[in-house]
Design a protein around this motif. Structure first.
Motif, PDB file in Angstrom:
ATOM      1  N   THR A  71       0.829  -1.211   0.000  1.00 11.84           N
ATOM      2  CA  THR A  71       0.000   0.000   0.000  1.00 11.84           C
ATOM      3  C   THR A  71       0.860   1.257   0.000  1.00 11.84           C
ATOM      4  O   THR A  71       0.590   2.208  -0.746  1.00 11.84           O
ATOM      5  CB  THR A  71      -0.938  -0.003   1.224  1.00 11.84           C
ATOM      6  OG1 THR A  71      -1.755  -1.174   1.163  1.00 11.84           O
ATOM      7  CG2 THR A  71      -1.815   1.223   1.250  1.00 11.84           C
ATOM      8  N   THR A  72       1.910   1.257   0.806  1.00  3.87           N
ATOM      9  CA  THR A  72       2.805   2.420   0.882  1.00  3.87           C
ATOM     10  C   THR A  72       3.487   2.672  -0.455  1.00  3.87           C
ATOM     11  O   THR A  72       3.557   3.807  -0.923  1.00  3.87           O
ATOM     12  CB  THR A  72       3.849   2.223   1.995  1.00  3.87           C
ATOM     13  OG1 THR A  72       3.168   2.057   3.243  1.00  3.87           O
ATOM     14  CG2 THR A  72       4.792   3.407   2.093  1.00  3.87           C
ATOM     15  N   HIS A  92       2.531   1.712  -3.511  1.00  2.00           N
ATOM     16  CA  HIS A  92       1.539   2.151  -4.505  1.00  2.00           C
ATOM     17  C   HIS A  92       1.146   3.609  -4.291  1.00  2.00           C
ATOM     18  O   HIS A  92       1.089   4.380  -5.255  1.00  2.00           O
ATOM     19  CB  HIS A  92       0.298   1.251  -4.468  1.00  2.00           C
ATOM     20  CG  HIS A  92       0.434   0.008  -5.278  1.00  2.00           C
ATOM     21  ND1 HIS A  92      -0.032  -0.094  -6.560  1.00  2.00           N
ATOM     22  CD2 HIS A  92       1.005  -1.183  -4.991  1.00  2.00           C
ATOM     23  CE1 HIS A  92       0.235  -1.293  -7.032  1.00  2.00           C
ATOM     24  NE2 HIS A  92       0.865  -1.975  -6.101  1.00  2.00           N
ATOM     25  N   ASN A  93       0.893   3.982  -3.042  1.00  2.00           N
ATOM     26  CA  ASN A  93       0.508   5.365  -2.757  1.00  2.00           C
ATOM     27  C   ASN A  93       1.646   6.339  -3.028  1.00  2.00           C
ATOM     28  O   ASN A  93       1.424   7.431  -3.566  1.00  2.00           O
ATOM     29  CB  ASN A  93       0.022   5.494  -1.314  1.00  2.00           C
ATOM     30  CG  ASN A  93      -1.298   4.799  -1.083  1.00  2.00           C
ATOM     31  OD1 ASN A  93      -2.056   4.537  -2.020  1.00  2.00           O
ATOM     32  ND2 ASN A  93      -1.585   4.478   0.164  1.00  2.00           N
ATOM     33  N   LYS A 130       2.255  10.149  -5.605  1.00  2.00           N
ATOM     34  CA  LYS A 130       2.450  11.458  -4.970  1.00  2.00           C
ATOM     35  C   LYS A 130       3.550  12.228  -5.689  1.00  2.00           C
ATOM     36  O   LYS A 130       4.521  11.616  -6.153  1.00  2.00           O
ATOM     37  CB  LYS A 130       2.889  11.280  -3.514  1.00  2.00           C
ATOM     38  CG  LYS A 130       1.839  10.696  -2.611  1.00  2.00           C
ATOM     39  CD  LYS A 130       2.398  10.308  -1.270  1.00  2.00           C
ATOM     40  CE  LYS A 130       2.655  11.482  -0.367  1.00  2.00           C
ATOM     41  NZ  LYS A 130       3.031  11.039   1.002  1.00  2.00           N
ATOM     42  N   GLU A 144       8.485   6.665   3.230  1.00  5.73           N
ATOM     43  CA  GLU A 144       8.161   6.148   1.897  1.00  5.73           C
ATOM     44  C   GLU A 144       9.419   5.967   1.059  1.00  5.73           C
ATOM     45  O   GLU A 144       9.557   4.967   0.351  1.00  5.73           O
ATOM     46  CB  GLU A 144       7.166   7.083   1.202  1.00  5.73           C
ATOM     47  CG  GLU A 144       5.784   7.040   1.829  1.00  5.73           C
ATOM     48  CD  GLU A 144       4.870   8.164   1.394  1.00  5.73           C
ATOM     49  OE1 GLU A 144       3.647   7.960   1.423  1.00  5.73           O
ATOM     50  OE2 GLU A 144       5.374   9.261   1.041  1.00  5.73           O
TER      51      GLU A 144
END
Length: 87
Positions: free
Chosen positions: A29-30, A32-33, A37, A46
């Motif tokens: 999840t980290t 992909h997010n 950004k 990140e």
């Protein structure tokens, strides 16, 4: 040292469109997010995870080095120097 636009995302810079995040783990999840950004908004944690997962190293390592130049023992999440160790 940084010769790319920090207002762009990793997805914009590397041109890779990843499938939706279908594996609900913190790391997946980290990553992909973070890819969606603007690089100027990506956190130290990140950056640490992206490096650990070997994602877009040509973009995230120079950012990490710049941040480490300012604070070599920067604490991304776990302990002082964890970003340095990952680099």
């Amino acid at each position: 040292m940084i010769n790319f636009d920090l207002t762009k995302t990793l997805q914009e810079l590397d041109g890779q469109i990843w499938d939706d995040n279908s594996f609900p783990s913190y790391v997946v999840t980290t990553v992909h997010n973070a890819r969606l950004k603007p690089l100027q908004d990506v956190t130290d944690e990140e950056i640490r995870i992206l490096i650990g997962q070997e994602v877009s190293l040509e973009y995230v390592v120079p950012i990490a080095i710049e941040r480490l130049y300012k604070d070599p023992l920067l604490r991304a999440n776990f302990y002082h120097g964890d970003l340095l160790q990952k680099v």
